[in-house]
Design a protein around this motif. Sequence first.
Motif, PDB file in Angstrom:
ATOM      1  N   LYS A 106       0.817  -1.218   0.000  1.00 12.29           N
ATOM      2  CA  LYS A 106       0.000   0.000   0.000  1.00 12.29           C
ATOM      3  C   LYS A 106       0.848   1.264   0.000  1.00 12.29           C
ATOM      4  CE  LYS A 106      -2.453  -0.462   3.751  1.00 12.29           C
ATOM      5  NZ  LYS A 106      -3.427  -0.501   4.854  1.00 12.29           N
ATOM      6  N   TYR A 107       1.946   1.205   0.754  1.00 12.34           N
ATOM      7  CA  TYR A 107       2.740   2.422   0.928  1.00 12.34           C
ATOM      8  C   TYR A 107       3.960   2.437   0.018  1.00 12.34           C
ATOM      9  CZ  TYR A 107      -0.532   2.860   4.705  1.00 12.34           C
ATOM     10  OH  TYR A 107      -1.703   2.948   5.404  1.00 12.34           O
ATOM     11  N   THR A 108       3.801   1.841  -1.157  1.00 14.59           N
ATOM     12  CA  THR A 108       4.871   1.853  -2.155  1.00 14.59           C
ATOM     13  C   THR A 108       4.249   2.241  -3.488  1.00 14.59           C
ATOM     14  OG1 THR A 108       6.144   0.158  -1.002  1.00 14.59           O
ATOM     15  CG2 THR A 108       6.567   0.385  -3.350  1.00 14.59           C
ATOM     16  N   ASP A 156      -4.391  10.425  -0.346  1.00  9.94           N
ATOM     17  CA  ASP A 156      -5.458   9.627  -0.923  1.00  9.94           C
ATOM     18  C   ASP A 156      -5.482   8.312  -0.163  1.00  9.94           C
ATOM     19  OD1 ASP A 156      -7.083   8.023  -2.381  1.00  9.94           O
ATOM     20  OD2 ASP A 156      -5.616   7.683  -3.962  1.00  9.94           O
ATOM     21  N   ARG A 157      -6.536   8.098   0.591  1.00 10.24           N
ATOM     22  CA  ARG A 157      -6.520   6.941   1.474  1.00 10.24           C
ATOM     23  C   ARG A 157      -7.378   5.804   0.939  1.00 10.24           C
ATOM     24  NH1 ARG A 157      -3.776   6.675   5.497  1.00 10.24           N
ATOM     25  NH2 ARG A 157      -5.120   5.037   6.266  1.00 10.24           N
ATOM     26  N   SER A 158      -7.453   5.738  -0.403  1.00 14.32           N
ATOM     27  CA  SER A 158      -8.313   4.697  -0.964  1.00 14.32           C
ATOM     28  C   SER A 158      -7.869   3.310  -0.514  1.00 14.32           C
ATOM     29  CB  SER A 158      -8.306   4.782  -2.479  1.00 14.32           C
ATOM     30  OG  SER A 158      -6.993   4.648  -2.952  1.00 14.32           O
ATOM     31  N   ILE A 200       7.276   4.667   0.241  1.00 16.95           N
ATOM     32  CA  ILE A 200       7.299   6.082   0.624  1.00 16.95           C
ATOM     33  C   ILE A 200       8.062   6.343   1.924  1.00 16.95           C
ATOM     34  CG2 ILE A 200       5.090   6.552  -0.536  1.00 16.95           C
ATOM     35  CD1 ILE A 200       3.767   6.591   2.227  1.00 16.95           C
ATOM     36  N   GLY A 201       8.399   5.278   2.651  1.00  9.53           N
ATOM     37  CA  GLY A 201       9.188   5.451   3.866  1.00  9.53           C
ATOM     38  C   GLY A 201       8.396   6.076   5.002  1.00  9.53           C
ATOM     39  N   ILE A 202       9.071   6.217   6.139  1.00  6.75           N
ATOM     40  CA  ILE A 202       8.410   6.752   7.329  1.00  6.75           C
ATOM     41  C   ILE A 202       9.327   7.820   7.933  1.00  6.75           C
ATOM     42  CG2 ILE A 202       7.549   6.163   9.649  1.00  6.75           C
ATOM     43  CD1 ILE A 202       7.254   3.249   8.557  1.00  6.75           C
ATOM     44  N   PHE A 255      -4.223   3.689  16.012  1.00  8.93           N
ATOM     45  CA  PHE A 255      -4.696   4.759  15.131  1.00  8.93           C
ATOM     46  C   PHE A 255      -3.575   5.659  14.599  1.00  8.93           C
ATOM     47  CE2 PHE A 255      -8.341   4.319  18.242  1.00  8.93           C
ATOM     48  CZ  PHE A 255      -9.022   3.404  17.466  1.00  8.93           C
ATOM     49  N   ALA A 256      -2.306   5.261  14.826  1.00  9.26           N
ATOM     50  CA  ALA A 256      -1.221   6.101  14.316  1.00  9.26           C
ATOM     51  C   ALA A 256      -1.147   5.973  12.800  1.00  9.26           C
ATOM     52  CB  ALA A 256       0.113   5.670  14.936  1.00  9.26           C
ATOM     53  N   GLN A 257      -1.144   7.114  12.131  1.00  8.45           N
ATOM     54  CA  GLN A 257      -0.986   7.125  10.679  1.00  8.45           C
ATOM     55  C   GLN A 257      -0.114   8.307  10.330  1.00  8.45           C
ATOM     56  OE1 GLN A 257      -5.142   7.096   9.489  1.00  8.45           O
ATOM     57  NE2 GLN A 257      -4.977   4.924   9.016  1.00  8.45           N
ATOM     58  N   ILE A 303      -4.786   0.497  12.551  1.00  8.40           N
ATOM     59  CA  ILE A 303      -4.854  -0.544  13.571  1.00  8.40           C
ATOM     60  C   ILE A 303      -3.870  -1.677  13.286  1.00  8.40           C
ATOM     61  CG2 ILE A 303      -6.347  -2.357  14.515  1.00  8.40           C
ATOM     62  CD1 ILE A 303      -8.717  -0.593  13.919  1.00  8.40           C
ATOM     63  N   GLY A 304      -3.577  -1.870  11.989  1.00  8.17           N
ATOM     64  CA  GLY A 304      -2.798  -3.029  11.547  1.00  8.17           C
ATOM     65  C   GLY A 304      -1.508  -3.233  12.323  1.00  8.17           C
ATOM     66  N   LEU A 305      -0.728  -2.158  12.481  1.00  9.68           N
ATOM     67  CA  LEU A 305       0.565  -2.317  13.148  1.00  9.68           C
ATOM     68  C   LEU A 305       0.403  -2.549  14.648  1.00  9.68           C
ATOM     69  CD1 LEU A 305       2.905   0.239  11.341  1.00  9.68           C
ATOM     70  CD2 LEU A 305       2.825  -2.238  11.112  1.00  9.68           C
TER      71      LEU A 305
HETATM   72  P1  ADP Z   1      -3.216   1.614   8.250  1.00  8.69           P
HETATM   73  O1  ADP Z   1      -2.393   1.012   7.160  1.00  8.69           O
HETATM   74  O2  ADP Z   1      -4.567   1.023   8.369  1.00  8.69           O
HETATM   75  O3  ADP Z   1      -3.214   3.113   8.236  1.00  8.69           O
HETATM   76  P2  ADP Z   1      -1.269   0.474  10.112  1.00  8.69           P
HETATM   77  O4  ADP Z   1      -1.312   0.395  11.599  1.00  8.69           O
HETATM   78  O5  ADP Z   1      -1.076  -0.800   9.384  1.00  8.69           O
HETATM   79  O6  ADP Z   1      -2.572   1.222   9.669  1.00  8.69           O
HETATM   80  O7  ADP Z   1      -0.105   1.463   9.724  1.00  8.69           O
HETATM   81  C1  ADP Z   1      -0.043   2.705  10.373  1.00  8.69           C
HETATM   82  C2  ADP Z   1       0.637   3.741   9.525  1.00  8.69           C
HETATM   83  O8  ADP Z   1       2.008   3.416   9.383  1.00  8.69           O
HETATM   84  C3  ADP Z   1       0.108   3.816   8.103  1.00  8.69           C
HETATM   85  O9  ADP Z   1      -1.027   4.655   8.016  1.00  8.69           O
HETATM   86  C4  ADP Z   1       1.299   4.397   7.371  1.00  8.69           C
HETATM   87  O10 ADP Z   1       1.317   5.809   7.524  1.00  8.69           O
HETATM   88  C5  ADP Z   1       2.495   3.828   8.131  1.00  8.69           C
HETATM   89  N1  ADP Z   1       3.082   2.633   7.484  1.00  8.69           N
HETATM   90  C6  ADP Z   1       2.861   1.346   7.788  1.00  8.69           C
HETATM   91  N2  ADP Z   1       3.588   0.526   7.001  1.00  8.69           N
HETATM   92  C7  ADP Z   1       4.295   1.307   6.186  1.00  8.69           C
HETATM   93  C8  ADP Z   1       5.263   1.061   5.134  1.00  8.69           C
HETATM   94  N3  ADP Z   1       5.632  -0.176   4.780  1.00  8.69           N
HETATM   95  N4  ADP Z   1       5.794   2.132   4.520  1.00  8.69           N
HETATM   96  C9  ADP Z   1       5.436   3.397   4.870  1.00  8.69           C
HETATM   97  N5  ADP Z   1       4.545   3.690   5.834  1.00  8.69           N
HETATM   98  C10 ADP Z   1       3.988   2.667   6.487  1.00  8.69           C
END
Ligand code: ADP
Length: 415
Positions: free
Chosen positions: A181-183, A231-233, A209-211, A223-225, A239-241
């Motif tokens: 998703k984030y690539t 675009d959050r499609s 896209i990195g962090i 809820f950290a994003q 929650i995933g992490l």
């Molecule tokens: P979600 O994907 O539902 O927003 P996650 O808890 O899985 O929630 O991830 C939290 C946030 O961490 C994402 O919204 C994104 O900003 C960032 N993130 C997670 N994985 C990656 C990744 N591989 N590369 C860049 N950013 C990431």
Amino acid sequence: LRRHDGEYRWAIDSAAPRFGADGEFLGYIGSVFDITERKQMEEALKDADRRKDEFLAMLAHELRNPLAPIRNAVHILKKQETLATDLQWARDVIGRQVDQMTRLVDDLLDLSRITRGKIELRKERVELRSVVNDAVESSRPLIEELGHRLSVELPPQPVLLEADPTRLAQVLLNLLNNAAKYTERGGHIWLRAWQDNSQVVISVKDTGIGIPTTMLPRIFEMFAQVDRSLDRSLGGLGIGLTLVQQLVAMHGGDVEAHSQGPGKGSEFIVRLPVIAEQAYAISSSPVTNEPAPFVSRLRILVADDNQDSADSLALFLSITGHEVHTAHDGLTAVIEAERFQPNVILLDIGMPKLNGYEAARRIREQSGNNVLLIALTGWGQEEDRRRSKEAGFDHHLTKPVDFDALSRLLAEQMV
Ligand code: ADP
């Protein structure tokens, strides 16, 4: 302090012992103030929080119910071979969106289970490879849809874990889906695992896209994003992490996030304990550091006008676990390349309608460098190799094909 009816509460701010003139202990003197309101507020908040958790659990549960029949209906439509193109399109849109919705609802359900301490692991002895395969298979549709390349590399020896296979696969799936998703489209994702003493280290890395560094310590929080305005499609609920971290911790492991910053890709590293006999077996046997390439599934198109030749090669490749399509002339190969979006194309040179060189040129025009083009021909002279290179081929193999050489080329595609 509490009033006798328990209604009011008091807090002592400071208290100091006081003594009389003869040194006798008089008691404590301090100030006492009423914290009733604060306590009541705290309790109301806790109550609201608990009710919110209960509401989320119920909401997730209720939302899940109508999703199952919608998915089933999509599957039934998929069996319908005669569906008009626009209806196929409509069916696929419903399918994709309902899958995405199911993922969100599942996350929500898990979140509420976690906050209420209701997740229980069903641990058993599992092999890392089978967990990885499950996760990879589930993430493949998204990875393919976004045109990414996935390389998987596991240690040659079996790695045994005491784990809940479904939950562990969920951890890896979340990391793989995030990487996808984030690539930006057409990126590269690596899933690698190696043994480090009594632990197995699993890394999921992407070219995405990195962090930002400031965000790294908080990325696992609920809820950290990083950027909600994007675009959050494809986005989720953040929650995933959190789930990944909790589930890994429940397995006695830990997870870290690494990134050199925006645009520099990310890497998530999970460490899990391997079971003791395994650790012993590994340390007492000579170990090579050479990881055997784990051949994940490629989509391969084989084009050859000799039907038997095409079919036998296709059979070999599908036995090795790849998804293979065939074509028997150059023009069909070009059309099929567009439709099937293979990772690798094996093209015979002498073919009707369009020869291999011309087909390669057109495929390069339509697919760019996203595909590995291999010429497969009876002609192996320098001149032939030069011509195939000019036409855009990456490799030139002569017939009869050397299966080992071909397997090595394919393995490189996946590392
Ligand atoms: P979600 O994907 O539902 O927003 P996650 O808890 O899985 O929630 O991830 C939290 C946030 O961490 C994402 O919204 C994104 O900003 C960032 N993130 C997670 N994985 C990656 C990744 N591989 N590369 C860049 N950013 C990431």
